[in-house]
Write a protein that holds these residues in place. Sequence first.
Motif, short mmCIF file in Angstrom:
data_model
loop_
_atom_site.label_atom_id
_atom_site.label_comp_id
_atom_site.label_asym_id
_atom_site.label_seq_id
_atom_site.Cartn_x
_atom_site.Cartn_y
_atom_site.Cartn_z
N ILE A 35 0.84 -1.20 0.00
CA ILE A 35 0.00 0.00 0.00
C ILE A 35 0.88 1.25 0.00
CG2 ILE A 35 -1.70 1.36 1.29
CD1 ILE A 35 -3.06 -1.10 0.42
N ASP A 36 0.71 2.08 -1.00
CA ASP A 36 1.33 3.40 -1.06
C ASP A 36 0.22 4.43 -0.89
OD1 ASP A 36 4.12 2.93 -1.61
OD2 ASP A 36 3.50 2.24 -3.61
N LEU A 37 0.37 5.28 0.09
CA LEU A 37 -0.71 6.23 0.35
C LEU A 37 -0.19 7.42 1.13
CD1 LEU A 37 -3.83 6.72 0.28
CD2 LEU A 37 -3.95 5.53 2.47
N ASP A 38 -0.51 8.61 0.67
CA ASP A 38 -0.17 9.83 1.41
C ASP A 38 -1.44 10.61 1.67
OD1 ASP A 38 2.59 9.40 -0.20
OD2 ASP A 38 2.88 10.50 1.68
N VAL A 39 -1.57 11.11 2.89
CA VAL A 39 -2.71 11.95 3.23
C VAL A 39 -2.16 13.31 3.63
CG1 VAL A 39 -4.75 12.21 4.69
CG2 VAL A 39 -3.96 9.92 4.06
N THR A 40 -2.63 14.34 2.96
CA THR A 40 -2.09 15.69 3.18
C THR A 40 -2.92 16.44 4.22
OG1 THR A 40 -3.37 16.43 1.29
CG2 THR A 40 -1.07 15.88 0.89
N PRO A 41 -2.34 17.47 4.85
CA PRO A 41 -3.08 18.22 5.87
C PRO A 41 -4.40 18.77 5.32
CG PRO A 41 -0.77 18.84 5.91
CD PRO A 41 -0.96 17.96 4.71
N LEU A 45 -10.01 11.79 3.19
CA LEU A 45 -9.83 10.60 2.36
C LEU A 45 -10.90 9.59 2.75
CD1 LEU A 45 -7.78 9.04 0.40
CD2 LEU A 45 -7.08 7.90 2.51
N VAL A 46 -11.68 9.15 1.79
CA VAL A 46 -12.69 8.12 2.06
C VAL A 46 -12.21 6.80 1.46
CG1 VAL A 46 -15.01 7.31 1.50
CG2 VAL A 46 -14.68 9.63 2.39
N ILE A 47 -12.29 5.76 2.27
CA ILE A 47 -11.84 4.43 1.86
C ILE A 47 -13.07 3.55 1.67
CG2 ILE A 47 -10.47 2.42 2.54
CD1 ILE A 47 -8.92 4.45 4.43
N ILE A 48 -13.23 3.01 0.46
CA ILE A 48 -14.35 2.12 0.20
C ILE A 48 -13.83 0.76 -0.26
CG2 ILE A 48 -15.94 4.01 -0.35
CD1 ILE A 48 -15.61 3.34 -3.34
N GLY A 204 -11.48 21.87 8.38
CA GLY A 204 -10.11 21.60 7.98
C GLY A 204 -9.44 20.41 8.64
N MET A 205 -10.20 19.61 9.37
CA MET A 205 -9.62 18.41 9.99
C MET A 205 -9.15 17.43 8.91
SD MET A 205 -8.81 16.66 12.69
CE MET A 205 -9.64 17.40 14.11
N THR A 206 -8.00 16.84 9.13
CA THR A 206 -7.52 15.77 8.25
C THR A 206 -8.22 14.48 8.68
OG1 THR A 206 -5.37 16.87 8.28
CG2 THR A 206 -5.45 14.64 7.35
N ARG A 223 -10.75 12.84 -1.81
CA ARG A 223 -10.25 11.71 -2.59
C ARG A 223 -10.90 10.45 -2.08
NH1 ARG A 223 -4.32 9.43 -2.34
NH2 ARG A 223 -4.31 10.85 -0.56
N VAL A 224 -11.23 9.56 -2.98
CA VAL A 224 -11.79 8.25 -2.62
C VAL A 224 -10.80 7.19 -3.08
CG1 VAL A 224 -13.68 6.62 -3.06
CG2 VAL A 224 -14.17 9.08 -2.86
N ILE A 225 -10.52 6.23 -2.19
CA ILE A 225 -9.73 5.09 -2.66
C ILE A 225 -10.59 3.83 -2.54
CG2 ILE A 225 -7.53 6.16 -2.04
CD1 ILE A 225 -7.24 4.27 0.26
N TYR A 226 -10.46 2.99 -3.53
CA TYR A 226 -11.17 1.72 -3.52
C TYR A 226 -10.16 0.61 -3.30
CZ TYR A 226 -13.54 -2.45 -5.13
OH TYR A 226 -14.04 -3.72 -5.22
N ILE A 227 -10.39 -0.18 -2.25
CA ILE A 227 -9.50 -1.29 -1.91
C ILE A 227 -10.15 -2.60 -2.29
CG2 ILE A 227 -8.30 -2.48 -0.04
CD1 ILE A 227 -7.81 -0.04 1.32
N HIS A 228 -9.38 -3.45 -2.96
CA HIS A 228 -9.85 -4.79 -3.32
C HIS A 228 -8.79 -5.78 -2.88
CE1 HIS A 228 -11.86 -7.95 -5.59
NE2 HIS A 228 -10.67 -8.28 -6.06
#
Length: 258
Positions: A35-41, A45-48, A204-206, A223-228
């Motif tokens: 998993i490569d993932l960066d979350v900025t201030p 990010l929504v994970i589905i 403004g909460m991360t 941003r939405v990420i889809y995990i499979h």
Amino acid sequence: MNDEHSQTPSSPEHSIVSLEKLNKHFGSLHVLKDIDLDVTPGEVLVIIGASGSGKSTLIRCVNGLEEYQKGRLHVDGKELLPYGKSGQSLQAIRTEVGMVFQQFNLFPHLTVKANVTLAPLKVRGMTSQEADTTAERLLERVGIADQADKYPTQLSGGQQQRVAIARALAMDPRLMLFDEPTSALDPEMIGEVLDVMRELAREGMTMMVVTHEMGFAREVADRVIYIHQGEIVEQGPPHEVFDNPRNERTQNFLSRVL
Ligand code: ADP
Ligand code: MG
């Protein structure tokens, strides 16, 4: 922010959360794969993804509730080492990361207010007056100031989840993690919890949010990420992921849930 689907949008130095080739196994089960993932201030990010795809494990790794075996993980510039060998940085990270679970996890023997003041008193070393003032402000913010002296079981599910959010906020976190915060709620209470989360995002909460509330994701996510099966197979702004998914697995998933 980078709008390309498949690219990681920023560099680790500017990220609150940075995962590089993170791998997690439960015994022989390979749950998170490179998993490569960066979350900025300030990013939401929504994970589905389907049940069992690794969403909870991913966000639990971020505050050290799960160990991982390979890769690198930084939270707010501090490194969380594999195999749980993080020592003091784990403690530091836990004080900076708020987490809200599906099953509220409030302390049943404490009043609402005491649930919110506990960590600031014990971990932040606030005086009881400071902690009380903070709790009152936060309970006001989540709309349940009038419930402060009740016990969790005397509250509705939606109210309990709002207490859980206030409790997490009392530590003044740099990052909030939500793991299906509305999945255990009766339908009529989902909105009141999502409203609080929407407001937090606006301020403004991360946030990293695992949810099946696609309307919320579409409206609030940056941003939405889809995990499979433990892999990020698609990511992008919600309108792209929802309206024009490129990966066949994302298309199948969305056709089932939308
Ligand atoms: P999701 O949140 O997307 O439903 P999870 O992250 O909870 O998925 O689980 C991913 C996979 O890891 C599933 O196959 C699940 O059964 C397995 N798993 C989760 N927690 C554990 C654990 N503590 N021990 C063994 N396997 C686990
Ligand atoms: Mg889960």
